[in-house]
Design a protein around this motif. Structure first.
Motif: not given
Length: 179
Positions: A121-134
């Motif tokens: 969950l932390g990984y997906r949230i951080i990726l979403a915050l920095v606008l990297i494709d999930l």
């Protein structure tokens, strides 16, 4: 072999790094040419959690950081993000090891599951915050579910194949300190 020996300590540390390389080797083998709609379990995270719980001195933080960073680089994930989150999860599990040592396996499995969910969950949230494709949610959920479900298998391999067992109260580590 005596659990107190420095030789066993370093052999087990090397064994963990060799296990990491073997997992990455088989993960990178091109066995299928078409993309799958599901992802397999993260065996590296499972083994790291299992070894962190059972014998934390076998997997020191620098070894875990190197193993996960190499995995990030070889698996083409954002370098360091999964490594940092997994390292935090493993160190958290190490700190809970003494209280979980006396508990049954179900408590350990639930704790490991919560940590795996938190890392994902932390990984997906951080990726979403920095606008990297999930990665797709289906892939993430299948990897998460299979990782939690395969944890008991990894623990049994850790116990029976590698001989990494929970420390009993009063056991000493390689430096002669109580675990």
């Amino acid at each position: 072999m005596n659990d107190l020996s420095q030789t066993r300590l370093w052999l087990m540390r090397i064994a963990f790094l060799m296990l990491t390389l073997a997992i990455l080797f088989f993960h990178l083998l091109p066995l299928e040419t078409t993309p799958r709609s599901w992802a397999g379990p993260d065996f590296l995270l499972c083994f790291a959690l299992a070894w962190s719980m059972r014998r934390p001195e076998y997997v020191p933080a620098p070894a875990l950081a190197v193993a996960f960073l190499v995995a990030d680089l070889l698996l083409q994930r954002p370098p360091g993000l999964w490594a940092l989150l997994a390292l935090i999860g493993c160190e958290n599990f190490k700190s809970r090891g003494r209280s979980l040592r006396d508990a049954n396996f179900a408590a350990e499995w639930i704790t490991a599951g919560i940590l795996i969910i938190g890392i994902t969950l932390g990984y997906r949230i951080i990726l979403a915050l920095v606008l990297i494709d999930l990665p797709s949610l289906t892939l993430s959920l299948s990897e998460l579910t299979l990782t939690v479900l395969f944890y008991p298998v990894v623990v049994s391999i850790t116990h029976f194949v590698f001989g990494v067992q929970k420390a009993a109260p009063g056991d000493l580590d390689a430096l002669g300190q109580r675990l």
